[in-house]
Design an enzyme around this catalytic site. Structure first.
Site, PDB file in Angstrom:
ATOM      1  N   CYS A   2     -13.430   1.616  -5.446  1.00  0.00           N
ATOM      2  CA  CYS A   2     -14.579   0.727  -5.522  1.00  0.00           C
ATOM      3  C   CYS A   2     -14.288  -0.406  -6.506  1.00  0.00           C
ATOM      4  CB  CYS A   2     -15.865   1.418  -5.947  1.00  0.00           C
ATOM      5  SG  CYS A   2     -16.606   2.374  -4.644  1.00  0.00           S
ATOM      6  N   ARG A  27      -8.834  -1.341  -3.873  1.00  0.00           N
ATOM      7  CA  ARG A  27      -9.596  -0.208  -4.413  1.00  0.00           C
ATOM      8  C   ARG A  27     -10.421   0.512  -3.364  1.00  0.00           C
ATOM      9  NH1 ARG A  27     -11.535  -0.055  -9.841  1.00  0.00           N
ATOM     10  NH2 ARG A  27      -9.928  -0.928 -11.155  1.00  0.00           N
ATOM     11  N   TRP A  74     -15.103   2.471  -1.725  1.00  0.00           N
ATOM     12  CA  TRP A  74     -14.398   3.665  -1.272  1.00  0.00           C
ATOM     13  C   TRP A  74     -15.439   4.774  -1.423  1.00  0.00           C
ATOM     14  CZ3 TRP A  74     -13.054   8.496  -3.167  1.00  0.00           C
ATOM     15  CH2 TRP A  74     -12.119   9.205  -2.388  1.00  0.00           C
ATOM     16  N   ASN A  98     -19.062   1.583  -9.541  1.00  0.00           N
ATOM     17  CA  ASN A  98     -17.805   2.303  -9.331  1.00  0.00           C
ATOM     18  C   ASN A  98     -17.909   3.598 -10.137  1.00  0.00           C
ATOM     19  OD1 ASN A  98     -14.477   1.867 -10.751  1.00  0.00           O
ATOM     20  ND2 ASN A  98     -15.123   3.206  -9.123  1.00  0.00           N
ATOM     21  N   GLY A  99     -17.828   4.732  -9.463  1.00  0.00           N
ATOM     22  CA  GLY A  99     -17.905   6.012 -10.161  1.00  0.00           C
ATOM     23  C   GLY A  99     -18.780   6.980  -9.386  1.00  0.00           C
ATOM     24  N   GLU A 479       7.404  14.015  -1.862  1.00  0.00           N
ATOM     25  CA  GLU A 479       7.021  12.602  -1.744  1.00  0.00           C
ATOM     26  C   GLU A 479       7.194  12.125  -0.299  1.00  0.00           C
ATOM     27  OE1 GLU A 479       5.456  10.422  -3.155  1.00  0.00           O
ATOM     28  OE2 GLU A 479       6.241   8.459  -2.620  1.00  0.00           O
ATOM     29  N   LYS A 483       4.211  10.610   1.918  1.00  0.00           N
ATOM     30  CA  LYS A 483       4.277   9.265   2.523  1.00  0.00           C
ATOM     31  C   LYS A 483       3.931   9.335   4.003  1.00  0.00           C
ATOM     32  CE  LYS A 483       4.225   7.238  -0.042  1.00  0.00           C
ATOM     33  NZ  LYS A 483       4.157   7.091  -1.457  1.00  0.00           N
ATOM     34  N   GLU A 486       0.214  10.078   4.542  1.00  0.00           N
ATOM     35  CA  GLU A 486      -0.654   8.971   4.134  1.00  0.00           C
ATOM     36  C   GLU A 486      -0.758   7.890   5.199  1.00  0.00           C
ATOM     37  OE1 GLU A 486      -0.566   7.872  -0.497  1.00  0.00           O
ATOM     38  OE2 GLU A 486       1.418   7.913   0.394  1.00  0.00           O
ATOM     39  N   HIS A 502      10.171  32.069   2.648  1.00  0.00           N
ATOM     40  CA  HIS A 502       9.001  32.838   2.209  1.00  0.00           C
ATOM     41  C   HIS A 502       7.734  32.391   2.941  1.00  0.00           C
ATOM     42  CE1 HIS A 502      11.271  34.847  -0.922  1.00  0.00           C
ATOM     43  NE2 HIS A 502      11.839  33.685  -1.170  1.00  0.00           N
ATOM     44  N   LYS A 602      -6.073   2.421  -3.408  1.00  0.00           N
ATOM     45  CA  LYS A 602      -4.882   2.329  -4.264  1.00  0.00           C
ATOM     46  C   LYS A 602      -5.111   2.859  -5.680  1.00  0.00           C
ATOM     47  CE  LYS A 602      -0.759   0.386  -4.939  1.00  0.00           C
ATOM     48  NZ  LYS A 602       0.154   1.349  -4.347  1.00  0.00           N
TER      49      LYS A 602
HETATM   50  N1  HGA Z   1     -20.321   6.869  -5.593  1.00  0.00           N
HETATM   51  C1  HGA Z   1     -20.404   5.534  -5.085  1.00  0.00           C
HETATM   52  C2  HGA Z   1     -19.270   4.683  -5.628  1.00  0.00           C
HETATM   53  C3  HGA Z   1     -17.950   5.192  -5.101  1.00  0.00           C
HETATM   54  C4  HGA Z   1     -16.751   4.806  -5.913  1.00  0.00           C
HETATM   55  O1  HGA Z   1     -16.777   4.359  -7.052  1.00  0.00           O
HETATM   56  N2  HGA Z   1     -15.588   5.045  -5.331  1.00  0.00           N
HETATM   57  O2  HGA Z   1     -14.429   4.801  -5.987  1.00  0.00           O
HETATM   58  C5  HGA Z   1     -20.428   5.510  -3.570  1.00  0.00           C
HETATM   59  O3  HGA Z   1     -20.090   6.489  -2.917  1.00  0.00           O
HETATM   60  O4  HGA Z   1     -20.807   4.484  -3.027  1.00  0.00           O
END
Ligand code: HGA
Length: 607
Positions: A2, A27, A74, A98-99, A479, A483, A486, A502, A602
């Site tokens: 975000c 982001r 995101w 963001n968070g 890795e 890759k 992803e 195993h 990223k």
């Molecule tokens: N939780 C918020 C912001 C997402 C965020 O910071 N992502 O990196 C949302 O889901 O919109």
């Protein structure tokens, strides 16, 4: 993850907000949106998907306004649709975030009980409603925001504008990064200085818990308790120039091809060309006496740490613990007195890695950071910063950041080995010479691009791929698998070759390509036996080795790629390149979005 941006400008800001978001799109690209004040009213334009969709929306319905905030998402809470796109707003307040607001369930219930109607599924929307309720209770915007911040648990960087307030924006930070930019009669906020680089070079990074009341004339910064505090204004060295693809089809391919150059740049900053000595900016005394070193990172950077564990233990005789940051931070491990913790993060903002760093600091550890962004939070909070000179990495799948991380860690290993008296001068000379050769050998490896593209053709139908390696080739197998997952969305697993019997050997049949990474080293014979075990079960082996190793395999049914013969010390740096190219070509042939693969971002700034 975000990206947020905000501007109090001299003219209309929507275009500048979008330009800022373009620089933050690495982001996240689930949705994007902007909000401005139009005649004092909050107006928004939002669109699901990439920023181009928002640009198209703004073309249809332009948005005037001299103050505004923008967001590229995101998603953590709520699917990536337009309703969940930021900014979230009431008629009084618009917010970008963001968070993660961890107590959003309780807050939503409380807000609903107080008559609020929430339109999205996000955690973020509660912030807009909480502030609005406090405003309705008669508080002024700054007071209402401070009251709301105190109610939030979790992590946030926030940008907030208020209806009717043409000269007021509030930015706040706890856990996620936020920078304030100072212009001439204009002010900015952004998730990082890169977003603001074309607008201003004068930046303040908010400290943990800070919130800032911003007007056209400047910013008043408060700490979490509300006391006014001073934070340094720095000149950022970041350039405002946009990075192009330079004729390559994708950023990822360009970045793979840049590796000889950027590994060389990184080496030149740590190896004295005349004496051939490794010279770190400052080798912490603690490393000479440390009883143990702890290496912590996430994703690809974690695999760089895994390689470094092999190097540091064998060459520097230093016991090393290596862990994933999201596990380490909650393990409550006792850390030895005098220990050193090294964290690795391309962006320098990885939320779990930053939390691990803070835990280690609280345990009295000396902190070393290997970062690509010297102005990042992780760099600012570390005692010693070892920079990778990879330059900006735009492709979401890390390539040149990884090999330059390995390069720095190789230099660190030799410096520590020397300082601890673990390496003879002759051995040091041999290993430094091998390192100095890496850029030229990396260019040789790139010559296999066409061959790897042909090989990729045979893998596009696969639903599972195994990558095997031993010693330092084991993290490269991990890795390689990462890759491929992803960017091509094919399920892949990396395994220690000796561990295959195993469990994963049960997967092997003629439909599962098995990529074996095995330079000629002291473990080669062991891996060769594992190859025989795969072939005996009808597996399709793709062998990445050197001419000597290929000769040693004898007459077996395997596709072989002959890489340069190098000292095993530097093999993990070079053998990273073919696994990157293979994943790239498989993804291109499958038609996926190579530079912006689905569900990824990223810079991972949430837990
Ligand atoms: N939780 C918020 C912001 C997402 C965020 O910071 N992502 O990196 C949302 O889901 O919109």
């Amino acid at each position: 993850m975000c990206g947020i941006v905000g501007i109090i400008g001299k003219g209309d800001v929507a275009d500048l907000l979008v330009a800022g978001l373009r620089r933050l799109e690495y982001r996240g690209y689930d949705s994007a949106g902007v909000a401005t004040l139009v005649n004092g009213r909050i107006e928004r334009r939002r669109a699901e998907g990439k920023l181009v969709n928002l640009e198209a929306r703004l073309k249809e319905q332009p948005l005037p306004g001299r103050i505004g905030i923008g967001h590229t998402r995101w998603a953590t809470h709520g699917i990536p649709n337009e309703t969940n796109a930021h900014p979230h707003a009431t008629d009084r307040v618009a917010v970008v975030h963001n968070g993660i607001i961890e107590n959003f369930v309780e807050l939503r219930a409380e807000l609903k009980a107080r008559g609020c109607t929430l339109e999205s599924e996000t955690d973020t929307e509660v912030v807009a409603h909480l502030i609005t309720l406090y405003l309705k209770d008669g508080m002024k915007p700054a007071e209402a925001t401070h009251a709301a911040l105190k109610r939030l648990q979790g992590a946030f960087a926030l940008g907030i504008v208020f209806a009717g307030e043409h000269d007021l924006m509030i930015g706040a930070r706890r856990g996620s990064p936020l920078a304030i930019g100072y212009g001439d009669g204009e002010m900015f906020i952004g998730s990082d200085a890169l977003a603001l680089a074309p607008l201003t070079q004068r930046i303040t990074y908010l400290d943990e818990g800070d919130w800032a009341v911003i007007t056209q004339q400047g910013a008043t910064i408060h700490d979490a308790e509300g006391h006014v505090v001073k934070r340094e204004i720095r000149a950022t060295a970041l350039s405002g120039a946009l990075i192009g693809k330079g004729g390559y089809r994708h950023f990822m391919l360009k970045e793979i091809y840049e590796q000889p150059q950027v590994i060389g740049d990184t080496l030149r900053s740590y190896v004295n060309p005349t004496s051939r000595d490794i010279t770190l900016p400052s080798l912490p005394e603690a490393l000479v006496t440390a009883p143990r070193m702890t290496l912590v990172a996430c994703g690809t950077a974690f695999y760089a740490c895994m390689v470094a564990k092999y190097w540091l233990e064998r060459i520097a005789r230093l016991p090393v613990e290596v862990d994933i940051a999201s596990e380490f931070r909650y393990r409550a491990a006792d850390m030895p007195k005098g220990g050193v913790t090294l964290v690795v993060s391309q962006s320098g903002e990885t939320a779990d890695t930053l939390a691990a760093l803070r835990y280690a600091r609280a345990q009295g550890q000396h902190i070393i950071a290997v970062v690509n962004s010297p102005e990042s939070t992780i760099a600012r909070e570390s005692d010693t910063v070892l920079q990778t000179l990879a330059g900006p990495e735009i492709g979401v799948a890390s390539t040149k950041a990884f090999t330059t991380q390995l390069t720095v860690l190789a230099c660190l290993t030799l410096a520590v080995a020397r300082a601890r008296g673990a390496l003879s001068a002759a051995d040091e000379g041999r290993l430094v010479s091998a390192l100095i050769e890496v850029p030229a050998r990396a260019a040789d490896v790139l010559n296999h691009d066409g061959r790897l593209r042909d090989l990729a053709q045979g893998m596009i139908e696969a639903t599972d791929v195994l990558y095997l390696g031993r010693g330092t080739s084991y993290p490269i197998a991990l890795e390689g698998a990462l890759k491929l997952k992803e960017i091509s969305y094919i399920h892949a697993e990396g395994y220690a070759a000796g561990e295959m019997k195993h469990g994963p050997i049960a997967l092997i049949d003629e439909t599962v390509p098995v990529i074996v990474i095995a330079p000629s080293d002291e473990l080669f014979e062991k891996t060769a036996s594992n190859i025989q075990e795969v072939v005996a079960r009808g597996g399709r082996v793709v062998f990445f080795g050197d001419a000597k190793g290929i000769g040693g395999l004898g007459d077996i049914d395997a596709t072989c790629i002959a890489l340069p013969e190098v000292d095993p010390f530097v093999a993990p740096i070079l053998y990273s390149i073919p696994v990157q190219l293979l994943a790239y070509h498989v993804a291109v042939l499958k038609g996926t979005d190579v530079d912006q693969p689905r569900n990824l971002a990223k810079s991972v700034t949430v837990e």
